[in-house]
Design a protein around this motif. Sequence first.
Motif, PDB file in Angstrom:
ATOM      1  N   UNK A 446       0.975  -1.181   0.048  1.00 31.12           N
ATOM      2  CA  UNK A 446      -0.061  -0.146  -0.004  1.00 31.12           C
ATOM      3  C   UNK A 446       0.867   1.263  -0.186  1.00 31.12           C
ATOM      4  N   UNK A 447       1.883   1.291   0.915  1.00 30.67           N
ATOM      5  CA  UNK A 447       2.821   2.449   0.919  1.00 30.67           C
ATOM      6  C   UNK A 447       3.585   2.709  -0.634  1.00 30.67           C
ATOM      7  N   UNK A 448       3.938   1.732  -1.407  1.00 32.85           N
ATOM      8  CA  UNK A 448       4.512   1.635  -2.472  1.00 32.85           C
ATOM      9  C   UNK A 448       3.417   2.277  -3.557  1.00 32.85           C
ATOM     10  N   UNK A 449       2.218   2.010  -3.289  1.00 36.12           N
ATOM     11  CA  UNK A 449       1.346   2.383  -4.377  1.00 36.12           C
ATOM     12  C   UNK A 449       0.934   3.977  -4.129  1.00 36.12           C
ATOM     13  N   UNK A 450       0.970   4.186  -2.698  1.00 34.65           N
ATOM     14  CA  UNK A 450       0.664   5.529  -2.395  1.00 34.65           C
ATOM     15  C   UNK A 450       1.799   6.458  -2.697  1.00 34.65           C
ATOM     16  N   UNK A 451       3.012   6.035  -2.768  1.00 29.08           N
ATOM     17  CA  UNK A 451       4.095   6.618  -3.445  1.00 29.08           C
ATOM     18  C   UNK A 451       4.176   6.895  -4.805  1.00 29.08           C
ATOM     19  N   UNK A 489      -9.107  -4.477  -4.700  1.00 29.42           N
ATOM     20  CA  UNK A 489      -9.383  -5.725  -4.511  1.00 29.42           C
ATOM     21  C   UNK A 489      -8.840  -6.723  -3.749  1.00 29.42           C
ATOM     22  N   UNK A 490      -7.382  -6.538  -3.362  1.00 31.87           N
ATOM     23  CA  UNK A 490      -6.517  -7.552  -2.830  1.00 31.87           C
ATOM     24  C   UNK A 490      -6.620  -7.058  -1.500  1.00 31.87           C
ATOM     25  N   UNK A 491      -6.829  -5.714  -1.103  1.00 31.70           N
ATOM     26  CA  UNK A 491      -6.966  -5.152   0.240  1.00 31.70           C
ATOM     27  C   UNK A 491      -8.432  -5.603   0.774  1.00 31.70           C
ATOM     28  N   UNK A 492      -9.396  -5.609  -0.100  1.00 33.53           N
ATOM     29  CA  UNK A 492     -10.676  -6.073   0.644  1.00 33.53           C
ATOM     30  C   UNK A 492     -10.629  -7.336   1.120  1.00 33.53           C
ATOM     31  N   UNK A 493      -9.470  -8.268   0.726  1.00 29.04           N
ATOM     32  CA  UNK A 493      -9.566  -9.614   1.218  1.00 29.04           C
ATOM     33  C   UNK A 493      -8.583  -9.966   2.215  1.00 29.04           C
ATOM     34  N   UNK A 494      -7.472  -9.081   2.173  1.00 29.73           N
ATOM     35  CA  UNK A 494      -6.140  -9.486   2.926  1.00 29.73           C
ATOM     36  C   UNK A 494      -5.885  -8.054   4.010  1.00 29.73           C
ATOM     37  N   UNK A 495      -6.568  -6.808   3.881  1.00 28.52           N
ATOM     38  CA  UNK A 495      -5.908  -5.894   4.447  1.00 28.52           C
ATOM     39  C   UNK A 495      -6.814  -5.588   5.650  1.00 28.52           C
ATOM     40  N   UNK A 496      -6.134  -4.726   6.627  1.00 27.25           N
ATOM     41  CA  UNK A 496      -6.734  -4.312   7.685  1.00 27.25           C
ATOM     42  C   UNK A 496      -8.012  -3.089   7.370  1.00 27.25           C
ATOM     43  N   UNK A 497      -8.729  -2.703   8.320  1.00 23.55           N
ATOM     44  CA  UNK A 497      -9.620  -1.823   8.114  1.00 23.55           C
ATOM     45  C   UNK A 497      -9.035  -0.432   7.571  1.00 23.55           C
ATOM     46  N   UNK A 498      -7.986  -0.008   8.404  1.00 22.23           N
ATOM     47  CA  UNK A 498      -7.173   1.215   8.069  1.00 22.23           C
ATOM     48  C   UNK A 498      -6.575   1.117   6.703  1.00 22.23           C
ATOM     49  N   UNK A 499      -6.165   0.140   6.378  1.00 20.45           N
ATOM     50  CA  UNK A 499      -5.570   0.168   4.922  1.00 20.45           C
ATOM     51  C   UNK A 499      -6.550   0.209   3.925  1.00 20.45           C
ATOM     52  N   UNK A 500      -7.616  -0.272   4.080  1.00 16.97           N
ATOM     53  CA  UNK A 500      -8.635  -0.358   3.380  1.00 16.97           C
ATOM     54  C   UNK A 500      -9.174   1.031   2.936  1.00 16.97           C
ATOM     55  N   UNK A 502      -7.491   3.670   3.505  1.00 17.92           N
ATOM     56  CA  UNK A 502      -6.391   4.462   2.784  1.00 17.92           C
ATOM     57  C   UNK A 502      -6.381   4.355   1.069  1.00 17.92           C
ATOM     58  N   UNK A 503      -6.549   3.097   0.861  1.00 16.31           N
ATOM     59  CA  UNK A 503      -6.745   2.728  -0.373  1.00 16.31           C
ATOM     60  C   UNK A 503      -8.042   3.253  -1.360  1.00 16.31           C
ATOM     61  N   UNK A 504      -9.076   3.106  -0.263  1.00 18.65           N
ATOM     62  CA  UNK A 504     -10.186   3.745  -0.845  1.00 18.65           C
ATOM     63  C   UNK A 504     -10.226   5.162  -1.086  1.00 18.65           C
TER      64      UNK A 504
END
Length: 954
Positions: A446-451, A489-500, A502-504
């Motif tokens: 997630x950090x890499x994609x944000x960067x 899509x990946x985070x919705x299955x394996x990520x935490x609520x906070x990470x979801x 951030x990507x949303x």
Amino acid sequence: MSRFFATGSDSESEESSSADEITPKAPGTTFKQSLLLSDDEEDTKRVVRSAKDKRFEELTNLIKTIRNAMKIRDMAKCLEEFEQLCRAFLKSKNIVDKEGVPPFYIRLLADLEDYLNQLWEDKEGKKKMNKNNAKALSTLRQKIRKYNRDYETEIAAYKENPQESADEEEEKEPGDSGSSSDSDAEGGEDGVSAKSFLKKKPEPSSEASKFLKSAKGSGDESSSSDDDDDDEDWGSDTVDSGSESSDEGEGKSASLAVVFLKKAQESEKSEKRLAKKKKPKKKERLEEEGEEEGGEEVEGGWEKVKGGAPMVKEKPKMFAKGTEINVPVVVKKLNEILQARGKKGTDRAAQIELLHALANIAAENNLGQGIMVKIKFNIIASLYDYNPNLAAFMKPDMWKKCLDCIDELLDILFEHNNIFIGENIAEDSENLIISDQPFRVRGCILTLVERMDEEFTKIMQNTDPHSQEYVDNLKDEGRVCGIIDRLLNYMETKGSTEEICRIYLRRIMHTYYKFDYKAHRRSLGLQAESKSEQDQEESEGEDSAVIMDRLCKFIYAKDRTDRIRTCAILCHIYHHALHSRWYQARDLMLMSHLQDNIQHADPPVQILYNRTMVQLGICAFRQGMIKDAHNALLDIQSSGRAKELLGQGLLMRNMQERNAEQEKIEKRRQVPFHMHINLELLECVYLVSAMLLEIPYMAAHEFDARRRMISKQFHHQLRVGERQPLLGPPESMREHVVAASKAMKMGDWRTCHSFIINEKMNSKVWDLFPETQRVREMLVRKIQEESLRTYLFTYSSVYDSISMGTLSEMFELEIPTVHSIISKMIINEELMASLDQPTQTVVMHRTEPTSLQNMALQLAEKLGSLVENNERVFDLKQGVYGGYFNRDQKGGYQQKQSYNRAGSDQPARSRTYQKGGYQQNKGGYQGGYQGGYQGGYQGGYQRGGYRNQNQGNY
């Protein structure tokens, strides 16, 4: 021995006496030598040397001193002499321009730079240096590197073949010394010739050459015994040898003998010694380069190549031959490569290549996806580190590599569900080996994609928006959004609520500012023009409104950080306003209460708030809510810094207000060009809204001493128009609005309409709206209604009664509409009249105030202003305002509203009096506009906002 020797230095006298004792002299030579000496002493007075010889001798002397200082590591002396050498070289510029740069000078520059680099790399040696020497070493190293840039080609040529350049120098300078010795020999006609002297007395000539060497040694005691004496230029020595030999009493013949003997005897030795010295230096330099490449093992030894041919370096091999490639070995090699990351002098491009090579080796040896994921993480991080400067943006090739690597990483993660990644996984607990256990890798995708998203923004900020390159770069946004969707899509299955969350938010930020034309067409019931468009619409799935609603509601429910929720709310409001969903946008803004605390948010969020308020105002204008539009845009437009507040550019300011560092920070906050709001459209909407509000109000309060201004900027434009000596047809958008305002003031709605809606204004402003025709129709309707109101305010004193049918024909409005407008004016006590229903006429009521009433009114006005001033003075002492004044939530005085006489939450302090034929209530139009709307919004549009924070902060 002659008196001449007695005046010399002690070392010279000792050496000469020892030489005299060693060599037996033939009888009668003493008298001859004394005669020769006296002749030479006279000749030295008559010697005329060229400017070239003088200058070059000065340079060679300084070079000798520098070399002596180099031998004893006296850096302070080196620095001092090098500065003198630079000044001396500058003096001899004219000679150098004619003759070229002397080889011995280039030789010194090259040797000195190598010597300094060698010292610099010797860490232990540097520690042992005293403070002055260490400081001088640093200064001299910087100076020599800067100075040598002007002589790069000459130094490169010397380094390629140092032996040839030394030979050329030797050939050149003995010739010069020979010519100088010839010039010395002009007066010695009665002396012995060189040939006869050599035949008769071979021993004294050898004695002279020995003496010359020892004389040189007196200047530099260590040079006679040290092997580094070979660094000296023999050619320059021969110049001195001629003069020294003549001084020592051997005459011109002796000097000639020394010259020729020295060349014959010493040339071979000097060549051998130079070659010996250069070889180790070259070897050391190549070894250092090899170590810099990464300290990899290189098979084989050094190859002997022909002089001048460049060596082709092989790429260092990743592992030694025969090494078993497994996960621990690859991890060890990966850590070795990463240790150089961030260090000064590291070649970042080479580091990225090494990581790619390591990934290929891991793939070839089937070491599993765990190690591949780890290497990919580091490759992407190295690509981000390629530009160490925060403000610099990625080059196109690096950007493409970055996108490809992230796509490959996501492919691996989607294909293999047994890989767990996360920042909370410690390096010790990583599992990279193929086994029954799932892979565990430290890292955050997630950090890499944000960067990556931030890098894309920087690329767009630093590209010329009017170039084709900007369009090409913008095409990458589809790919960026695709990566974000895949990660979502990946985070919705394996990520935490906070990470979801951030990507949303990342997905929302790429959606909120885009107008959904397909959804708009579907809402209007229009079909796509071609079959391909219909198929595309069907395949696209849900509308952007549905996506925004789903993502934002998840963030509202689950987010724990205020910032993400605030950004999501603002983006949601913006998207509603962009698609003309005015009531949803307004209600969400009022329910969120963002305007209360937005001044405490960080600048990017404040910029987003300003953009949302502007879009909300434009939406209200499209819906015909003129007062709402004006109030939403008031803060931004009245500041005069709309461009800066919306993050669309910087205004010119003094250096006291903003230094260079702050300017760089603000540039990084700018919104990319494709997200800009059209500033001319924004200003036009604001001025037209102000015109529709201000012109009827000015007509109603023409004789009111306490008339206030609804819009200062609009009044400023009117004053500018009045000051013009020559009024021509309007050209700019502002001139069109001013001309339309003057026409409306006279009740001429047709002229006003022609100024507001014409081809020029359509192309500049109105055609930019999605529903162009509907906006134009709304504008015409508003102009007709407000022109009717203005006409009645202006000319009501002229009429006793007026037919509504006449008004309907004049303003091309339906009779029910005219009836409605006049009824509202009578109810609000703006128009002193009554309606006669049978005859459909408006009967005016005129009651002129008496002189006593006029004086009473003036007294009331003055008393009101006195009370207001008194309360303000009292507040300065006590810190609290009196009862007449509005208080906001923090107890402060709302300066925008002065004080409302009949606001929504104030006690009714209205004064009713007769004036100009109608009863005027100070809280009528003013109270309806300010008390009603602003009471409801209570600082929503007026108070909160980016502008009311500290003006100096942004």
